[in-house]
Design an enzyme around this catalytic site. Structure first.
Site, mmCIF file in Angstrom:
data_model
loop_
_atom_site.group_PDB
_atom_site.id
_atom_site.type_symbol
_atom_site.label_atom_id
_atom_site.label_comp_id
_atom_site.label_asym_id
_atom_site.label_seq_id
_atom_site.Cartn_x
_atom_site.Cartn_y
_atom_site.Cartn_z
ATOM 1 N N CYS A 115 23.978 3.333 30.249
ATOM 2 C CA CYS A 115 24.714 2.331 31.043
ATOM 3 C C CYS A 115 23.845 1.702 32.131
ATOM 4 O O CYS A 115 24.189 0.652 32.665
ATOM 5 C CB CYS A 115 25.946 2.953 31.683
ATOM 6 S SG CYS A 115 27.001 3.795 30.515
ATOM 7 N N HIS A 255 28.656 -1.064 37.727
ATOM 8 C CA HIS A 255 28.961 -0.646 36.359
ATOM 9 C C HIS A 255 30.460 -0.366 36.278
ATOM 10 O O HIS A 255 31.033 0.265 37.165
ATOM 11 C CB HIS A 255 28.148 0.611 36.027
ATOM 12 C CG HIS A 255 28.505 1.204 34.689
ATOM 13 N ND1 HIS A 255 28.684 0.417 33.570
ATOM 14 C CD2 HIS A 255 28.715 2.487 34.297
ATOM 15 C CE1 HIS A 255 28.991 1.209 32.550
ATOM 16 N NE2 HIS A 255 29.034 2.450 32.967
ATOM 17 N N ASN A 285 34.786 0.344 29.656
ATOM 18 C CA ASN A 285 33.371 0.627 29.904
ATOM 19 C C ASN A 285 32.561 0.134 28.705
ATOM 20 O O ASN A 285 32.747 0.625 27.594
ATOM 21 C CB ASN A 285 33.212 2.142 30.100
ATOM 22 C CG ASN A 285 31.775 2.564 30.376
ATOM 23 O OD1 ASN A 285 30.831 1.803 30.157
ATOM 24 N ND2 ASN A 285 31.607 3.789 30.842
#
Ligand code: UT7
Length: 328
Positions: A115, A255, A285
């Site tokens: 990520c 994020h 996500n």
């Protein structure tokens, strides 16, 4: 050596049309909309069509970013794709994208930092432009996480979605662009978040498939605690390196993993919610694609003005983390 100032000169995003709602997940695993919304902030996520692979999502986002930058694909010197869901082992997704774009002059490689991959990609690209090696670099975060998600595991399947975000980096005016990067890794935490099947350690086999080793495995709560700690500290270190204070932040682009993680970062940075880009309610996500999708959406919504101070910050598998301070 005089370094050139480098910034983002165009951004774009693409998310697949298919929406997977919390209500649909209620039919698939023992969960409910209320739990998902209160524990994560996520209401729906996008799922790539069967014929779409990561490079297809990346292509659409990249075409937007190139158009917004006012350049042509022939102007791209390098393509970096940050992803944990490449189309295949090799060729790299960046090479597949280069061909689809027709960016014949561009070198191309993938970058693996989960990520945090997009921020790692920005740092890499920005140094190459600052040194004078390249003029225009396309940095893409693109994922088809649905392909590695176990839709019988309620700990993970509620979180992840598919999509892509892209930016073109180039030279900008003095005083603008990237002011700092803060990257980090802690391999000791690698066990907390992983897909262990299909690599050289556990090659694909009937047993590895049976044991679900090709899916994401996550110790959610441990990752949560790490994320809460690292989001604030990475952002603060990037600010310090840039000679900026948290009061100077105009927009935080974090994020998009969990609204509670984002809220704790806001608390640590004393930032009101209006100064934070949040779109995880719509997309969940999307790993390396989360930050560039959020950034492109912030630009689309007119939330980013010339001269604004942006902080991008992310964390993920590896473990890894990254933050950057950027004057738009
Ligand atoms: O990009 C990086 C990727 N990963 C992350 O960012 C993940 C970070 N972690 C998180 O976001 C959170 O840890 C989760 C959302 C994954 C889980 O939230 P949590 O508050 O840490 O819950 P938990 O894992 O401590 O579980 C609490 C309870 C458990 O039940 P018991 O043992 O207390 O009876 C779980 O079994 O919630 C249960 N649970 C669920 N219940 C309903 C776990 N998943 C679900 C679910 N629906 N989907």
């Amino acid at each position: 050596m005089k370094l050139h100032p480098v910034g983002i000169i165009g951004s774009g995003k693409y998310v697949p049309e298919r929406i997977l709602t919390n209500q649909e997940l209620e039919q698939m695993v023992e969960t409910n909309d209320e739990w998902i919304v209160t524990r994560t902030g996520i209401r729906e996520r996008r799922i790539a069509a069967p014929e779409q692979a990561t490079s297809d999502l990346a292509l659409k986002a990249s075409l937007d970013a190139v158009a917004a930058a006012g350049i042509t694909v022939e102007d791209i010197d390098l393509i970096i794709v940050a992803t944990i869901t490449p189309d295949m082992y090799f060729p790299s997704t960046a090479c597949l994208l280069q061909e689809k774009l027709g960016a014949k002059r561009a070198a191309a490689f993938d970058l693996s930092a989960a990520c945090s991959g997009f921020i790692y990609g920005l740092a890499t690209a920005s140094s190459m432009i600052a040194s004078g090696m390249y003029k225009h670099v396309l940095v893409v975060g693109a994922e088809c996480l649905s392909r590695i998600t176990d839709y019988t595991d309620r700990n993970t399947c509620i979180l992840f979605g598919d999509g892509a975000g892209a930016v073109v980096l180039g030279q900008v005016a003095e005083g603008r662009g990237f002011q700092s990067f803060q990257l980090g890794a802690d391999g000791a935490g690698g066990e907390l978040l992983k897909v262990c099947g299909g690599g050289s350690k556990v090659p694909a086999s009937a047993e590895s498939v049976e044991a679900k080793q090709h899916f994401i495995h996550m110790a959610g709560n441990d990752v949560f605690k790490f994320a809460v700690r690292i989001m604030g500290s990475a952002a603060e270190e990037a600010l310090h390196k840039a000679g900026k204070t948290k009061e100077e932040i105009d927009l935080l682009v974090p994020h998009q993993a969990n609204i509670r993680i984002i809220q704790s970062a806001l608390h640590r940075l004393d930032l009101p919610e209006e100064k934070c880009m949040v779109n995880l309610d719509k997309y969940g996500n999307v790993s390396a694609a989360s930050i560039p999708i959020a950034l492109a959406e912030a630009v689309e919504q007119g939330r980013v003005k010339e001269g604004d101070c942006l902080v991008l910050v992310g964390f993920g598998g590896g473990l890894t983390w990254g933050a950057s301070v950027l004057i738009w």
